[in-house]
Enzyme design. Structure first.
Site, PDB file in Angstrom:
ATOM      1  N   HIS A 103      11.309  32.079 -37.505  1.00 12.85           N
ATOM      2  CA  HIS A 103      12.373  32.814 -36.528  1.00 12.85           C
ATOM      3  C   HIS A 103      13.629  32.452 -36.987  1.00 12.85           C
ATOM      4  O   HIS A 103      14.563  33.236 -37.008  1.00 12.85           O
ATOM      5  CB  HIS A 103      11.967  32.511 -35.230  1.00 12.85           C
ATOM      6  CG  HIS A 103      10.490  33.177 -34.758  1.00 12.85           C
ATOM      7  ND1 HIS A 103       9.612  32.131 -34.168  1.00 12.85           N
ATOM      8  CD2 HIS A 103      10.229  34.430 -34.520  1.00 12.85           C
ATOM      9  CE1 HIS A 103       8.617  33.128 -33.843  1.00 12.85           C
ATOM     10  NE2 HIS A 103       8.852  34.469 -33.964  1.00 12.85           N
ATOM     11  N   SER A 109       3.490  31.789 -34.104  1.00 12.63           N
ATOM     12  CA  SER A 109       3.655  31.174 -32.808  1.00 12.63           C
ATOM     13  C   SER A 109       2.174  30.877 -32.331  1.00 12.63           C
ATOM     14  O   SER A 109       1.962  29.969 -31.541  1.00 12.63           O
ATOM     15  CB  SER A 109       4.028  32.092 -31.608  1.00 12.63           C
ATOM     16  OG  SER A 109       5.718  32.454 -32.044  1.00 12.63           O
ATOM     17  N   GLN A 117       1.718  45.492 -26.124  1.00  4.79           N
ATOM     18  CA  GLN A 117       1.495  45.447 -27.317  1.00  4.79           C
ATOM     19  C   GLN A 117       0.214  44.691 -27.454  1.00  4.79           C
ATOM     20  O   GLN A 117      -0.394  44.306 -28.683  1.00  4.79           O
ATOM     21  CB  GLN A 117       2.432  45.006 -28.207  1.00  4.79           C
ATOM     22  CG  GLN A 117       2.908  43.619 -28.275  1.00  4.79           C
ATOM     23  CD  GLN A 117       3.971  43.376 -29.132  1.00  4.79           C
ATOM     24  OE1 GLN A 117       5.222  43.735 -28.803  1.00  4.79           O
ATOM     25  NE2 GLN A 117       3.743  42.626 -30.141  1.00  4.79           N
TER      26      GLN A 117
END
Length: 282
Positions: free
Chosen positions: A37, A188, A61
């Site tokens: 990121h 993540s 999602q």
């Protein structure tokens, strides 16, 4: 570091910058920030006058309620990382209510069939959720450029398709996959792995690298069979899919065409934690 939790406040803050024709770079994330990121933010800082990051775990999602519940949320640590990178990066960390205004549901999108391949086959409706949140964020931030990692290569192609079809005034920029020292693609979700699982998960990239070598001399079907056999030897992992597909159409490669660019796509479960990765087979 400017931090906004309400879209009205963020819009008011950005309005004079947009009026002054400043370029705005945007990095949408679901938080639990890692070096991947941060590399997107660095790219944006290089190329734009203003950089905005959103930190929002998007409920529409997720197909699996348990996955949504367990998704890592580390806002305080995320803000420290952003501030350390550059104190002028603007952060938008909204609530579900601020984004969806009490209508937490997906819009339907037609991505010309890209949505029915790979991730779309295994996560029905997932890309409607992705399109819904990305479109909403684009409308709020009004970026000049938006940056996405190639780890989610299918998502990247789908967002490019949405922008093209809806004629949205933003340039989508794909950035290379960032990997841990072991080769494991940064994600993540890696935070949910035990130390042993994280160490063992390096095998995913090793198998991808070998599949690239094999694809030079073997058919897509032969390479896919080989990958499947490798994971049969790995009791810690459950292979959901490995597929070789055309980078543009995302259609499965049945017979090699020298004029096309192919990519190997993979999804693997490690103790119910789902990891995805891909590799260019050029």
């Amino acid at each position: 570091m400017p931090l906004f939790t309400k879209q009205s406040d963020l819009k008011n803050h950005l309005e004079p910058m947009i009026a002054a024709h400043k370029t705005i770079g945007f990095v949408p994330t679901m938080g639990a920030l890692h070096q991947g990121h941060l590399s997107l933010l660095q790219q944006s800082l290089k190329n734009n006058s203003v950089t905005v990051i959103s930190i929002f775990v998007n409920p529409t999602q997720f197909n699996n309620a348990d996955d949504l519940k367990k998704y890592p949320r580390t806002l305080e640590a995320d803000l420290e990382k952003v501030n350390a990178l550059h104190p002028e990066i603007i952060v938008y960390a909204p609530s579900v209510e601020d984004i969806y205004e009490n209508k937490t549901e997906s819009q339907s999108f037609d991505y010309d069939g890209l949505e029915f391949q790979m991730e779309g086959k295994h996560r029905p409706g997932h890309f409607d959720g992705v399109g819904t949140i990305v479109k909403k964020l684009f409308e709020i931030v009004r970026p000049t450029n938006a940056y996405f990692g190639e780890k989610d290569f299918q998502q990247l192609q789908i967002i490019k398709k949405m922008v093209s079809k809806l004629q949205l005034p933003v340039t989508i920029i794909g950035c290379p996959i960032h990997r841990e020292e072991s080769g494991l693609a940064m994600s993540s979700r890696n935070e949910r792995l035990t130390t042993l699982e994280r160490e063992k998960a390096a095998v995913i990239y090793k198998i991808l690298l070998e599949s690239k070598k094999l694809f030079a001399t073997q058919s897509a079907k032969q390479v896919t069979q080989w990958v499947t056999k490798q994971f049969e030897k790995e009791p810690l992992f459950e292979l959901e899919y490995f597929e070789i597909a055309d980078e543009e159409t995302l259609l499965e490669c049945k017979r090699k065409n020298q004029k096309k660019h192919y990519r190997g796509f993979i999804a693997v479960f490690v103790n119910n934690i789902r990891l995805i990765d891909n590799i260019s087979l050029k």
